[in-house]
Scaffold this motif. Structure first.
Motif, PDB file in Angstrom:
ATOM      1  N   ALA A  19      42.804  32.864  43.503  1.00 23.52           N
ATOM      2  CA  ALA A  19      42.696  33.229  42.088  1.00 23.52           C
ATOM      3  C   ALA A  19      43.580  34.437  41.763  1.00 23.52           C
ATOM      4  CB  ALA A  19      41.237  33.521  41.737  1.00 23.52           C
ATOM      5  N   VAL A  20      43.578  35.412  42.672  1.00 23.24           N
ATOM      6  CA  VAL A  20      44.403  36.618  42.483  1.00 23.24           C
ATOM      7  C   VAL A  20      45.881  36.231  42.484  1.00 23.24           C
ATOM      8  CG1 VAL A  20      45.154  38.734  43.677  1.00 23.24           C
ATOM      9  CG2 VAL A  20      42.718  38.281  43.342  1.00 23.24           C
ATOM     10  N   ALA A  21      46.279  35.425  43.467  1.00 21.40           N
ATOM     11  CA  ALA A  21      47.689  35.014  43.554  1.00 21.40           C
ATOM     12  C   ALA A  21      48.098  34.219  42.315  1.00 21.40           C
ATOM     13  CB  ALA A  21      47.909  34.188  44.826  1.00 21.40           C
ATOM     14  N   ASP A  22      47.223  33.324  41.860  1.00 19.99           N
ATOM     15  CA  ASP A  22      47.556  32.490  40.689  1.00 19.99           C
ATOM     16  C   ASP A  22      47.714  33.329  39.421  1.00 19.99           C
ATOM     17  OD1 ASP A  22      47.523  30.281  42.251  1.00 19.99           O
ATOM     18  OD2 ASP A  22      45.711  29.374  41.393  1.00 19.99           O
ATOM     19  N   THR A  23      46.956  34.406  39.337  1.00 17.72           N
ATOM     20  CA  THR A  23      47.027  35.229  38.120  1.00 17.72           C
ATOM     21  C   THR A  23      48.336  36.025  38.073  1.00 17.72           C
ATOM     22  OG1 THR A  23      44.627  35.234  37.978  1.00 17.72           O
ATOM     23  CG2 THR A  23      45.755  36.965  36.760  1.00 17.72           C
ATOM     24  N   LEU A  24      48.969  36.205  39.230  1.00 18.60           N
ATOM     25  CA  LEU A  24      50.275  36.890  39.256  1.00 18.60           C
ATOM     26  C   LEU A  24      51.428  35.923  39.008  1.00 18.60           C
ATOM     27  CD1 LEU A  24      49.711  39.143  42.394  1.00 18.60           C
ATOM     28  CD2 LEU A  24      50.036  39.948  40.047  1.00 18.60           C
ATOM     29  N   ASP A 142      45.321  38.464  18.556  1.00 20.60           N
ATOM     30  CA  ASP A 142      46.738  38.375  18.236  1.00 20.60           C
ATOM     31  C   ASP A 142      47.519  37.776  19.394  1.00 20.60           C
ATOM     32  OD1 ASP A 142      47.076  39.931  15.587  1.00 20.60           O
ATOM     33  OD2 ASP A 142      45.688  41.137  16.779  1.00 20.60           O
ATOM     34  N   ALA A 143      47.023  37.989  20.606  1.00 20.47           N
ATOM     35  CA  ALA A 143      47.739  37.512  21.794  1.00 20.47           C
ATOM     36  C   ALA A 143      46.738  37.359  22.920  1.00 20.47           C
ATOM     37  CB  ALA A 143      48.809  38.527  22.185  1.00 20.47           C
ATOM     38  N   VAL A 144      47.155  36.648  23.957  1.00 20.03           N
ATOM     39  CA  VAL A 144      46.244  36.455  25.088  1.00 20.03           C
ATOM     40  C   VAL A 144      47.010  36.449  26.400  1.00 20.03           C
ATOM     41  CG1 VAL A 144      46.301  33.940  24.744  1.00 20.03           C
ATOM     42  CG2 VAL A 144      44.506  34.919  26.157  1.00 20.03           C
ATOM     43  N   LEU A 145      46.399  37.041  27.402  1.00 21.60           N
ATOM     44  CA  LEU A 145      46.885  36.909  28.775  1.00 21.60           C
ATOM     45  C   LEU A 145      45.752  36.205  29.525  1.00 21.60           C
ATOM     46  CD1 LEU A 145      49.259  37.717  30.647  1.00 21.60           C
ATOM     47  CD2 LEU A 145      47.888  39.697  31.310  1.00 21.60           C
ATOM     48  N   TYR A 146      46.021  34.974  29.956  1.00 22.74           N
ATOM     49  CA  TYR A 146      44.968  34.237  30.650  1.00 22.74           C
ATOM     50  C   TYR A 146      44.871  34.666  32.107  1.00 22.74           C
ATOM     51  CZ  TYR A 146      44.039  31.087  26.781  1.00 22.74           C
ATOM     52  OH  TYR A 146      43.648  30.566  25.573  1.00 22.74           O
ATOM     53  N   THR A 147      43.624  34.767  32.583  1.00 18.96           N
ATOM     54  CA  THR A 147      43.389  34.932  34.016  1.00 18.96           C
ATOM     55  C   THR A 147      43.343  33.513  34.575  1.00 18.96           C
ATOM     56  OG1 THR A 147      41.030  34.980  33.519  1.00 18.96           O
ATOM     57  CG2 THR A 147      42.109  37.093  33.829  1.00 18.96           C
ATOM     58  N   HIS A 148      43.895  33.314  35.742  1.00 21.95           N
ATOM     59  CA  HIS A 148      43.924  31.958  36.293  1.00 21.95           C
ATOM     60  C   HIS A 148      42.938  31.828  37.447  1.00 21.95           C
ATOM     61  CE1 HIS A 148      48.192  31.561  34.409  1.00 21.95           C
ATOM     62  NE2 HIS A 148      47.230  31.334  33.523  1.00 21.95           N
ATOM     63  N   ALA A 149      41.680  32.180  37.147  1.00 22.96           N
ATOM     64  CA  ALA A 149      40.644  32.089  38.182  1.00 22.96           C
ATOM     65  C   ALA A 149      40.202  30.646  38.390  1.00 22.96           C
ATOM     66  CB  ALA A 149      39.440  32.947  37.795  1.00 22.96           C
ATOM     67  N   GLY A 150      40.440  29.785  37.400  1.00 17.44           N
ATOM     68  CA  GLY A 150      39.854  28.444  37.433  1.00 17.44           C
ATOM     69  C   GLY A 150      38.420  28.542  36.949  1.00 17.44           C
ATOM     70  N   LEU A 194      50.702  44.763  44.583  1.00 16.97           N
ATOM     71  CA  LEU A 194      49.820  43.759  43.960  1.00 16.97           C
ATOM     72  C   LEU A 194      50.017  42.396  44.620  1.00 16.97           C
ATOM     73  CD1 LEU A 194      49.828  44.064  40.058  1.00 16.97           C
ATOM     74  CD2 LEU A 194      47.831  43.896  41.544  1.00 16.97           C
ATOM     75  N   SER A 195      51.272  42.093  44.921  1.00 16.91           N
ATOM     76  CA  SER A 195      51.572  40.776  45.480  1.00 16.91           C
ATOM     77  C   SER A 195      51.012  40.604  46.880  1.00 16.91           C
ATOM     78  CB  SER A 195      53.087  40.530  45.502  1.00 16.91           C
ATOM     79  OG  SER A 195      53.606  40.736  44.209  1.00 16.91           O
ATOM     80  N   SER A 196      50.742  41.704  47.568  1.00 19.99           N
ATOM     81  CA  SER A 196      50.211  41.550  48.927  1.00 19.99           C
ATOM     82  C   SER A 196      48.678  41.618  48.957  1.00 19.99           C
ATOM     83  CB  SER A 196      50.810  42.619  49.854  1.00 19.99           C
ATOM     84  OG  SER A 196      50.372  43.894  49.437  1.00 19.99           O
ATOM     85  N   ILE A 197      48.067  41.818  47.783  1.00 18.76           N
ATOM     86  CA  ILE A 197      46.606  41.995  47.746  1.00 18.76           C
ATOM     87  C   ILE A 197      45.846  40.714  48.089  1.00 18.76           C
ATOM     88  CG2 ILE A 197      44.664  42.416  46.187  1.00 18.76           C
ATOM     89  CD1 ILE A 197      45.713  45.014  46.556  1.00 18.76           C
ATOM     90  N   ALA A 198      46.382  39.563  47.684  1.00 22.14           N
ATOM     91  CA  ALA A 198      45.663  38.312  47.952  1.00 22.14           C
ATOM     92  C   ALA A 198      45.387  38.193  49.451  1.00 22.14           C
ATOM     93  CB  ALA A 198      46.463  37.113  47.452  1.00 22.14           C
TER      94      ALA A 198
END
Ligand code: F6R
Length: 369
Positions: A19-24, A142-150, A194-198
């Motif tokens: 989920a973390v990787a997908d959100t990036l 006005d805008a949205v940033l989706y989280t991609h947790a599923g 951040l990219s190595s957190i997953a």
């Protein structure tokens, strides 16, 4: 549908690295800069914003509390975080220079919706951070940033929380990039972390057996306290919330520095106290302070459950139970320190015979005010 797990909650905890990787994914360009074109707020408006106000409820509110540390540190824009249910009833100061961030997994939480409606009526711009495509909160923003947790099925939020944090860090870095408060190479360095957190989250999940054992051993307790400082403070609040809703236990989170202003009176023999210890690198003052907080409670009989970075030898003498997490920059630490607390609450609730996916009295989305 539970993919071999005994509960959706366990499945969703296990899905967190993905989920973390997908959100990036797709939000960082080849040069390591942020590319958030999907946030349709013009860069000019983001440069002119003079205040950020975050509104959310429950676990999403805890994500907002953590976001404040990152936003103020990286962008130097003042940031307030407010419970959505309190927000509009106190006549908040809002204008077109205010950027409001509404965080919601479901996108249907009535309190959050009413708060963002109020903000827009006052002329503020609203950016939603949301996990549910096409839900009401993003539709009215006005805008949205989706989280991609599923899809998150278990009532207690786990993977949505971690992805809300990732989305908040992305927004904070994007603001820093657009406003030039951080150099491109500094932003790239954080993006790399951040990219190595997953992978770090995955490593935490691989080492959870002692946490489960401890949870079972403490299942008969009446109270568990949680302490943290800096970003560890909202993590303590989140750990306590998970235990309340799943184990139906008295649990409270405190800022460790507040102990001496009252809560230390609660400490008694064998009371379990979970302490989230900041990294000894970087802001080492924080580390020293929390060490003395641990000593204070231990001297009064507390049973200390210490969550600390690998290689942090200084905490060892004060920890009755030590839970290691991989070394992580301070601001990003909640992505790894929250995970043992989720596992702890889930296992303890199960040991008490509770239904973890459907805690009593709770619903997945709260569509009434
Ligand atoms: C706790 C939990 C709740 C929600 C809160 C907000 O585990 O799930 O506290 O975080 O009700 O819900 P959303 O994010 O859907 O607005």
């Amino acid at each position: 549908e539970k993919g071999g797990y005994t509960s959706f909650m366990l499945k969703e905890i296990a899905e967190q690295p993905r989920a973390v990787a997908d959100t990036l994914l797709g939000r960082i360009d080849g040069s390591g800069a942020l590319s958030l074109d999907e946030v349709r707020i013009p860069p000019k408006a983001l440069r002119e914003a003079d205040k950020v106000v975050i509104v959310a409820c429950g676990t999403a509110f805890h994500a907002g509390l953590i976001a404040k540390y990152a936003i103020e540190h990286w962008t130097r824009i003042p940031c307030e975080v407010e419970l959505a249910s309190e927000f509009r009833y106190r006549d908040p100061i809002l204008d077109p220079q205010t950027l409001v961030i509404a965080i919601s997994q479901s996108g249907e939480t009535m309190d959050t919706l009413m708060a963002l409606r109020h903000a827009r009526e006052q002329g503020a711009r609203v950016l939603a951070i949301c996990n549910t495509n096409g839900s009401t909160v993003p539709r009215e923003s006005d805008a949205v940033l989706y989280t991609h947790a599923g899809p998150e099925v278990a009532v207690a939020s786990t993977k949505a929380f971690l992805t809300q944090l990732v989305a908040c860090y992305l927004v904070a870095l994007y603001l820093a990039q657009v406003r030039g408060t951080k150099y491109a190479d500094e932003i790239r360095a954080v993006v790399r972390d951040l990219s190595s957190i997953a992978r770090s989250v995955e490593r935490v999940l691989e080492t959870m057996e002692p946490v489960r054992e401890l949870a079972r051993a403490l299942a008969h307790k009446k109270t568990v306290l949680f302490l943290g400082r800096h970003v560890g403070y909202p993590v303590a609040l989140e750990g306590a919330l998970k235990l309340k809703e799943l184990a139906y236990m008295h649990a409270e989170g405190f800022a460790a520095g507040e102990l001496k202003h009252g809560p230390i009176a609660l400490i008694e023999d064998d009371l379990p106290v979970v302490v989230v210890v900041p990294s000894p690198r970087g802001r080492s003052v924080l580390h020293d302070k929390i060490l003395s907080n641990i000593q204070e409670i231990r001297a009064r009989g507390a049973r200390t459950i210490v969550i600390a970075e690998e290689g942090d030898d200084e905490v060892v003498p004060y920890a009755d139970h030590l839970i290691h997490v991989p070394a992580t920059p301070t601001l990003l630490q909640p992505l790894v320190t929250t995970v043992p607390l989720q596992v702890f609450a889930c296992e303890l609730a199960t040991a008490r015979g509770n239904e973890v996916d459907q805690p009593r009295n709770l619903a997945k989305s709260v569509t009434v005010e």
